[in-house]
Design a protein around this motif. Structure first.
Motif, mmCIF file in Angstrom:
data_model
loop_
_atom_site.group_PDB
_atom_site.id
_atom_site.type_symbol
_atom_site.label_atom_id
_atom_site.label_comp_id
_atom_site.label_asym_id
_atom_site.label_seq_id
_atom_site.Cartn_x
_atom_site.Cartn_y
_atom_site.Cartn_z
ATOM 1 N N ALA A 36 83.732 -30.095 60.581
ATOM 2 C CA ALA A 36 83.892 -28.837 61.357
ATOM 3 C C ALA A 36 82.977 -28.564 62.495
ATOM 4 C CB ALA A 36 84.125 -27.814 60.345
ATOM 5 N N PHE A 37 81.644 -28.878 62.081
ATOM 6 C CA PHE A 37 80.629 -28.683 63.361
ATOM 7 C C PHE A 37 80.706 -29.728 64.421
ATOM 8 C CE2 PHE A 37 76.568 -29.587 64.810
ATOM 9 C CZ PHE A 37 76.213 -28.623 65.242
ATOM 10 N N VAL A 38 81.246 -30.711 64.032
ATOM 11 C CA VAL A 38 81.392 -31.624 65.322
ATOM 12 C C VAL A 38 82.721 -31.175 66.087
ATOM 13 C CG1 VAL A 38 82.064 -34.058 65.858
ATOM 14 C CG2 VAL A 38 80.170 -33.684 64.417
ATOM 15 N N LEU A 39 83.577 -31.103 65.558
ATOM 16 C CA LEU A 39 85.008 -30.729 65.953
ATOM 17 C C LEU A 39 84.886 -29.218 66.747
ATOM 18 C CD1 LEU A 39 87.968 -31.111 66.639
ATOM 19 C CD2 LEU A 39 88.566 -29.678 64.233
ATOM 20 N N GLY A 40 84.003 -28.073 66.322
ATOM 21 C CA GLY A 40 83.725 -26.966 66.818
ATOM 22 C C GLY A 40 82.936 -27.252 68.087
ATOM 23 N N THR A 41 82.280 -27.832 67.976
ATOM 24 C CA THR A 41 81.061 -27.970 69.150
ATOM 25 C C THR A 41 81.950 -28.831 70.235
ATOM 26 O OG1 THR A 41 79.033 -28.248 67.641
ATOM 27 C CG2 THR A 41 78.875 -29.068 69.919
ATOM 28 N N GLY A 42 82.572 -29.907 69.759
ATOM 29 C CA GLY A 42 83.243 -30.844 70.741
ATOM 30 C C GLY A 42 84.325 -30.052 71.444
ATOM 31 N N LEU A 43 84.970 -28.985 70.890
ATOM 32 C CA LEU A 43 85.919 -28.162 71.541
ATOM 33 C C LEU A 43 85.207 -27.224 72.500
ATOM 34 C CD1 LEU A 43 88.161 -27.196 68.383
ATOM 35 C CD2 LEU A 43 88.749 -28.633 70.300
ATOM 36 N N VAL B 73 82.052 -27.626 74.168
ATOM 37 C CA VAL B 73 81.961 -28.555 75.279
ATOM 38 C C VAL B 73 82.999 -28.932 76.087
ATOM 39 C CG1 VAL B 73 79.423 -28.933 74.337
ATOM 40 C CG2 VAL B 73 81.486 -30.604 74.098
ATOM 41 N N GLY B 74 84.046 -29.436 75.475
ATOM 42 C CA GLY B 74 85.157 -29.750 76.037
ATOM 43 C C GLY B 74 85.824 -28.739 77.071
ATOM 44 N N HIS C 288 91.833 -35.015 76.918
ATOM 45 C CA HIS C 288 90.484 -34.438 77.343
ATOM 46 C C HIS C 288 89.576 -34.039 76.074
ATOM 47 C CE1 HIS C 288 87.295 -32.271 79.294
ATOM 48 N NE2 HIS C 288 87.842 -31.361 78.424
ATOM 49 N N TYR C 289 90.262 -33.452 75.275
ATOM 50 C CA TYR C 289 89.463 -32.821 73.724
ATOM 51 C C TYR C 289 89.290 -34.172 72.968
ATOM 52 C CZ TYR C 289 89.683 -27.936 75.449
ATOM 53 O OH TYR C 289 89.282 -27.000 76.076
ATOM 54 N N SER C 290 89.910 -34.959 72.892
ATOM 55 C CA SER C 290 89.772 -36.315 72.031
ATOM 56 C C SER C 290 88.427 -36.882 72.813
ATOM 57 C CB SER C 290 90.719 -37.448 72.233
ATOM 58 O OG SER C 290 92.001 -36.741 71.539
ATOM 59 N N PHE D 200 82.565 -37.925 72.505
ATOM 60 C CA PHE D 200 81.240 -37.863 73.155
ATOM 61 C C PHE D 200 80.264 -36.975 72.133
ATOM 62 C CE2 PHE D 200 83.308 -39.397 77.162
ATOM 63 C CZ PHE D 200 82.252 -40.684 77.006
ATOM 64 N N THR D 201 80.772 -35.965 71.582
ATOM 65 C CA THR D 201 80.195 -35.038 70.991
ATOM 66 C C THR D 201 79.670 -35.857 69.434
ATOM 67 O OG1 THR D 201 81.244 -33.119 71.747
ATOM 68 C CG2 THR D 201 80.239 -32.915 69.491
ATOM 69 N N LEU D 202 80.541 -36.498 68.954
ATOM 70 C CA LEU D 202 80.164 -37.015 67.519
ATOM 71 C C LEU D 202 79.142 -38.104 67.823
ATOM 72 C CD1 LEU D 202 80.758 -37.856 64.705
ATOM 73 C CD2 LEU D 202 82.557 -39.346 65.414
ATOM 74 N N PHE D 203 79.433 -39.244 68.973
ATOM 75 C CA PHE D 203 78.580 -40.103 69.296
ATOM 76 C C PHE D 203 76.833 -39.464 69.495
ATOM 77 C CE2 PHE D 203 76.352 -43.364 72.627
ATOM 78 C CZ PHE D 203 76.448 -44.279 71.380
ATOM 79 N N PHE D 204 76.838 -38.370 70.379
ATOM 80 C CA PHE D 204 75.627 -37.784 70.547
ATOM 81 C C PHE D 204 74.738 -37.328 69.279
ATOM 82 C CE2 PHE D 204 73.082 -33.707 71.101
ATOM 83 C CZ PHE D 204 72.128 -34.423 72.364
ATOM 84 N N PHE D 205 75.451 -36.774 68.360
ATOM 85 C CA PHE D 205 75.060 -36.257 67.190
ATOM 86 C C PHE D 205 74.672 -37.383 66.142
ATOM 87 C CE2 PHE D 205 77.474 -32.121 67.328
ATOM 88 C CZ PHE D 205 76.334 -31.543 67.951
ATOM 89 N N LEU D 206 75.296 -38.502 66.350
ATOM 90 C CA LEU D 206 74.954 -39.758 65.671
ATOM 91 C C LEU D 206 73.716 -40.324 66.223
ATOM 92 C CD1 LEU D 206 78.505 -41.507 65.119
ATOM 93 C CD2 LEU D 206 76.923 -40.513 63.334
ATOM 94 N N ILE D 207 73.614 -40.434 67.424
ATOM 95 C CA ILE D 207 72.283 -40.824 68.120
ATOM 96 C C ILE D 207 71.050 -39.991 67.799
ATOM 97 C CG2 ILE D 207 71.269 -40.878 70.572
ATOM 98 C CD1 ILE D 207 73.734 -41.656 71.671
ATOM 99 N N CYS D 208 71.282 -38.479 67.829
ATOM 100 C CA CYS D 208 70.403 -37.599 67.249
ATOM 101 C C CYS D 208 69.807 -38.092 65.654
ATOM 102 C CB CYS D 208 70.753 -36.197 67.283
ATOM 103 S SG CYS D 208 70.739 -35.724 69.041
ATOM 104 N N ALA D 209 70.738 -38.396 65.080
ATOM 105 C CA ALA D 209 70.595 -38.488 63.586
ATOM 106 C C ALA D 209 69.843 -39.967 63.472
ATOM 107 C CB ALA D 209 71.705 -38.548 62.766
ATOM 108 N N VAL D 210 70.067 -40.942 64.222
ATOM 109 C CA VAL D 210 69.672 -42.092 63.936
ATOM 110 C C VAL D 210 68.340 -42.205 64.796
ATOM 111 C CG1 VAL D 210 70.044 -44.748 64.630
ATOM 112 C CG2 VAL D 210 72.011 -43.527 63.722
ATOM 113 N N PHE D 211 68.091 -41.483 65.672
ATOM 114 C CA PHE D 211 66.770 -41.543 66.558
ATOM 115 C C PHE D 211 66.165 -40.144 66.740
ATOM 116 C CE2 PHE D 211 69.466 -45.107 68.219
ATOM 117 C CZ PHE D 211 68.401 -46.113 68.002
#
Length: 151
Positions: free
Chosen positions: A7-14, A16-17, A67-69, A74-85
């Motif tokens: 829900a957090f990723v989806l809401g944030t993606g919506l 910024v989209g 567009h929203y997809s 891009f939001t999910l990828f950003f949060f994954l990068i932040c979690a890994v690094f």
């Protein structure tokens, strides 16, 4: 209060989209004086090619969905990068600027060339404007949201 990750990723993606598509529509209006329909049809043309421009309201809906997809991806990828690094999370502004530029590069050097969108030449001003929109509307908001949520 912590949200569920999906829900957090989806809401944030919506979020910024929406910021990104509003900026794109305003930029298009300022350039042409026309409404936003061609912006959405251009996005849809990535899959449907030139038929998207004569496809009516259906293509506008597809453009929004595509567009929203991308924005959520891009939001999910950003949060994954932040979690890994986690060490990159300290410089919020730098991280947001770099991510906005990275999105522009991925879109303009990989996704658009591989899609069915009309091929156009790109001026330095258009490139700079596009990068600025992605930095302000996606990169920086994602970076500050991630810092607030301690991602």
């Amino acid at each position: 209060m912590k949200m569920r990750p999906l829900a957090f990723v989806l809401g944030t993606g919506l979020l910024v989209g929406t910021l990104d598509i509003l900026a794109a529509c305003v930029q298009y209006f300022l350039k042409t004086g026309n409404g936003p329909a061609p912006v959405f049809k251009f996005i849809a043309s990535g899959v449907f090619g030139g038929d998207a421009f004569s496809g009516g309201d259906r293509m506008i809906v597809f453009g929004l969905l595509f567009h929203y997809s991308l924005a959520v991806s891009f939001t999910l990828f950003f949060f994954l990068i932040c979690a890994v690094f986690p060490s990159i999370s300290k410089a919020k502004v730098t991280r947001g600027v770099v991510y906005g530029v990275a999105i522009w590069l991925v879109m303009n050097l990989i996704i658009l060339p591989l899609s069915n969108t009309p091929k156009t030449s790109l001026s330095w001003i258009d490139a700079g404007t596009g990068m600025l929109i992605l930095i302000v509307c996606i990169g920086l908001p994602l970076s500050f949201i991630a810092a607030r949520q301690k991602i």
